[in-house]
Scaffold this motif. Structure first.
Motif, PDB file in Angstrom:
ATOM      1  N   HIS A  46      37.888  47.810  35.329  1.00 49.45           N
ATOM      2  CA  HIS A  46      38.896  46.784  35.587  1.00 49.45           C
ATOM      3  C   HIS A  46      39.889  46.704  34.434  1.00 49.45           C
ATOM      4  O   HIS A  46      41.104  46.567  34.655  1.00 49.45           O
ATOM      5  CB  HIS A  46      38.225  45.422  35.787  1.00 49.45           C
ATOM      6  CG  HIS A  46      37.444  45.304  37.049  1.00 49.45           C
ATOM      7  ND1 HIS A  46      36.239  45.945  37.240  1.00 49.45           N
ATOM      8  CD2 HIS A  46      37.698  44.621  38.200  1.00 49.45           C
ATOM      9  CE1 HIS A  46      35.785  45.654  38.443  1.00 49.45           C
ATOM     10  NE2 HIS A  46      36.643  44.859  39.048  1.00 49.45           N
ATOM     11  N   CYS A  64      41.884  45.401  43.636  1.00 50.95           N
ATOM     12  CA  CYS A  64      40.432  45.296  43.777  1.00 50.95           C
ATOM     13  C   CYS A  64      40.100  44.142  44.712  1.00 50.95           C
ATOM     14  O   CYS A  64      40.982  43.375  45.117  1.00 50.95           O
ATOM     15  CB  CYS A  64      39.773  45.088  42.415  1.00 50.95           C
ATOM     16  SG  CYS A  64      40.291  43.567  41.586  1.00 50.95           S
ATOM     17  N   THR A  90      40.229  40.771  38.060  1.00 48.65           N
ATOM     18  CA  THR A  90      39.782  40.697  39.447  1.00 48.65           C
ATOM     19  C   THR A  90      40.598  39.671  40.226  1.00 48.65           C
ATOM     20  O   THR A  90      41.030  39.923  41.357  1.00 48.65           O
ATOM     21  CB  THR A  90      38.293  40.328  39.510  1.00 48.65           C
ATOM     22  OG1 THR A  90      37.528  41.353  38.874  1.00 48.65           O
ATOM     23  CG2 THR A  90      37.816  40.174  40.944  1.00 48.65           C
ATOM     24  N   SER A  92      43.637  41.215  42.849  1.00 47.56           N
ATOM     25  CA  SER A  92      43.189  41.169  44.240  1.00 47.56           C
ATOM     26  C   SER A  92      44.217  40.481  45.130  1.00 47.56           C
ATOM     27  O   SER A  92      43.979  40.290  46.316  1.00 47.56           O
ATOM     28  CB  SER A  92      41.848  40.421  44.348  1.00 47.56           C
ATOM     29  OG  SER A  92      41.974  39.075  43.929  1.00 47.56           O
ATOM     30  N   GLN A 134      37.632  40.814  32.722  1.00 53.13           N
ATOM     31  CA  GLN A 134      37.315  41.395  34.036  1.00 53.13           C
ATOM     32  C   GLN A 134      37.527  40.375  35.137  1.00 53.13           C
ATOM     33  O   GLN A 134      38.085  40.693  36.204  1.00 53.13           O
ATOM     34  CB  GLN A 134      35.875  41.898  34.064  1.00 53.13           C
ATOM     35  CG  GLN A 134      35.480  42.502  35.415  1.00 53.13           C
ATOM     36  CD  GLN A 134      34.006  42.870  35.494  1.00 53.13           C
ATOM     37  OE1 GLN A 134      33.284  42.826  34.505  1.00 53.13           O
ATOM     38  NE2 GLN A 134      33.552  43.223  36.685  1.00 53.13           N
TER      39      GLN A 134
END
Length: 378
Positions: free
Chosen positions: A293, A28, A235, A239, A231
């Motif tokens: 997520h 993400c 993230t 990422s 979340q």
């Protein structure tokens, strides 16, 4: 507040679920870089400690264990001020750009820490706060919110009912809902709150590097309520390049394991919650923006008992870390995953071996959410 799914029932025993391939199959976008820069401008900002505890490394049969100690964050005993401050900053900036001067009432529902954070930010910025608290919240937690000059409404129902009533109250003129859970139609402000939590993860990166753990963690254990902090953690770690992706473990109370149940069903569900000393995690519905997520980025979820959390809190206290039942859930869940019954397959699912680095997020101090359950350490 609309329910995410129609299922509503008492959660059966279901202590563990694993999600094979989460570390390699999904990525993400990262959180905005300006969040950390904003927090650095706040008068009380300083990175919270990342404390290495060799005794826990020996106990969990891993190489190193670090505890991110959120018992003193921006003058409050929990991490929640990170999300509240960034979200309120964004709200007030937007109102100023729209030529809407004057104070606003910030409305929220809470099991304790989030509401206190919103109330603190409101007081410091000359705004009003109205906080709804569900049944079971300790009177001392309520008093801590009222001490921030916030209006408090006590709700006889559970957390989800408090959220519904807060949302209704926020429809009044000059009121804004600042809730750390999302549902369809209410997602932007919860998204800002999640962004605010990214500062915690950025600090961990810097602190692990300074401690010589330059490869980063092999496992991060995060306590979960509606899933907003999880979340943010997903993230942050999903990422980055796959080679740097740690295993991510969600930990919930057995009385309120809505994320574990949702992962087991592969669909978001609402559950009936019970009583738990882990008041800040006593949530029956995953946040709608967190769910994708969590579904795609978590490696596993485990549910722990109040007794497990109390023993973990006592263990951390003995090692010099102040942690309440919610904060200690990460250690309780890691114990269940790494050294409890059936830990062999669980360690394999998480990719954890004797040289792994484990990070436990201790999300609150011992006095952040007073509770009535006391269990002797074991």
């Amino acid at each position: 507040m609309p329910e995410i799914a129609s299922t509503l029932r008492v959660l059966p025993p279901s202590p563990w679920t694993a999600r094979p391939g989460a570390r390699t199959a999904w990525r993400c976008e990262p959180a905005p870089a300006e969040v950390r820069a904003f927090h650095a401008t706040l008068p009380d900002y300083a990175p919270t400690p990342l404390t290495e505890l060799p005794a826990l490394a020996a106990e969990l049969e891993v190489g190193r264990v670090f505890v991110k100690d959120e018992s003193a964050r921006l003058g409050l005993p929990a991490f929640k001020a990170l999300g509240a401050s960034w979200a309120v900053h964004r709200i007030l900036a937007e109102r100023a750009a729209g030529a809407r001067p004057g104070p606003v009432t910030l409305v929220t529902a809470t099991d304790g820490n989030h509401g206190r954070a919103v109330a603190r930010v409101a007081r410091l910025l000359g705004q009003r706060a109205h906080v709804f608290v569900p049944r079971g919240v300790h009177p001392r937690a309520v008093s801590a919110i009222t001490a921030e000059r916030a209006k408090v409404t006590e709700v006889p129902g559970p957390y989800d009912e408090a959220v519904r009533l807060a949302a209704e109250a926020a429809r009044e003129a000059d009121a804004v809902l600042v809730q750390d859970t999302a549902w369809p139609g209410y997602e932007r402000i919860p998204g800002w709150i999640v962004e605010g939590y990214s500062t915690l993860c950025a600090e961990i990166d810097e602190q692990l590097t300074a401690a010589g753990a330059v490869a980063g963690p092999g496992l991060v254990a995060v306590p979960v309520g509606v899933g907003s902090l999880a979340q943010a953690v997903v993230t942050h770690y999903r990422s980055r390049p796959r080679a740097q992706a740690p295993a991510l473990l969600a930990v919930e109370p057995q009385a309120a394991a809505c994320v574990l149940e949702s992962l087991t069903r592969d669909a978001p569900v609402s559950i009936t919650t019970g009583e738990t000393s882990m008041a800040g995690l006593n949530c029956g519905t995953p946040s709608s923006i967190a769910w994708p997520h969590l579904r795609n980025g978590l490696d596993a979820a485990v549910a722990v008992s109040d007794a497990d959390a109390a023993r973990a809190a006592a263990r951390l206290a003995g090692l010099g870390v102040s942690s309440g039942p919610c904060g200690a859930a990460g250690l309780a869940g890691s114990r269940a995953a790494l050294i409890g019954p059936g830990s062999g397959p669980r360690r394999t699912a998480l990719g954890i071996g004797p040289s792994s680095v484990v990070v436990l997020l201790s999300t609150e101090g011992a006095d952040a959410n007073p509770h009535s359950a006391h269990v002797t350490a074991g």
